[in-house]
Write a protein that holds these residues in place. Structure first.
Motif, short mmCIF file in Angstrom:
data_model
loop_
_atom_site.label_atom_id
_atom_site.label_comp_id
_atom_site.label_asym_id
_atom_site.label_seq_id
_atom_site.Cartn_x
_atom_site.Cartn_y
_atom_site.Cartn_z
N CYS A 35 3.53 9.76 -3.99
CA CYS A 35 4.36 8.65 -4.88
C CYS A 35 3.52 7.40 -5.35
O CYS A 35 3.99 6.53 -5.75
N GLY A 36 2.29 7.41 -5.05
CA GLY A 36 1.44 6.54 -5.63
C GLY A 36 0.79 5.45 -4.65
O GLY A 36 0.28 4.27 -5.08
N TYR A 37 1.12 5.49 -3.64
CA TYR A 37 0.88 4.34 -2.56
C TYR A 37 -0.24 4.64 -1.84
O TYR A 37 -0.64 5.92 -1.51
N ARG A 38 -1.06 3.70 -1.31
CA ARG A 38 -2.09 3.75 -0.36
C ARG A 38 -1.27 3.50 0.93
O ARG A 38 -0.45 2.74 1.13
N VAL A 39 -1.84 4.23 2.13
CA VAL A 39 -0.99 4.17 3.44
C VAL A 39 -2.14 3.55 4.35
O VAL A 39 -3.11 4.44 4.64
N LEU A 40 -1.62 2.66 5.15
CA LEU A 40 -2.24 1.97 6.33
C LEU A 40 -1.50 2.35 7.46
O LEU A 40 -0.16 1.97 7.63
#
Length: 112
Positions: A81-86
């Motif tokens: 969905c286009g997010y970077r995830v931390l």
């Protein structure tokens, strides 16, 4: 199905770690970036999301133990969905909130 009632319920019943992290990121306190809590993205609710930076911060507590595959799929969907995830463990947020804030701040900075 309307996701808003579920998001509201999740916000009302935060974990201690979610409360601590919300105190750090709310009100544009972290680099001027706006974060929202329990944001519906695809079929999941992201713990914290910053739309401007396309960043999702997920907190992992006891309910995530032995759910590595579920979390991996969740991360892949959020990334598609286009997010970077931390991801941070709840214990780390409670023990070192400053370090977690620094890591999130570093992820918010533009990449060279």
């Amino acid at each position: 199905m309307n996701p808003i009632p579920n998001a509201r319920r999740l916000r009302r019943h935060q974990t201690r770690a979610e409360e601590k992290l919300w105190a750090i990121v709310r009100g544009r306190r972290l680099g001027g970036f706006k974060f929202r809590r329990q944001v519906p993205i695809d079929r999941y609710f992201a713990d914290f999301a910053c739309w401007a930076a396309k960043l999702v911060v997920e907190l992992d507590g006891p309910t995530h133990e032995e759910r590595e595959l579920h979390d991996l799929v969740r991360t892949e969907v959020l990334e598609r969905c286009g997010y970077r995830v931390l991801r941070f463990d709840n214990d780390l947020v409670l023990a070192d909130p400053g370090g977690v804030a620094e890591a999130i701040g570093a992820a918010l900075r533009p990449r060279a």
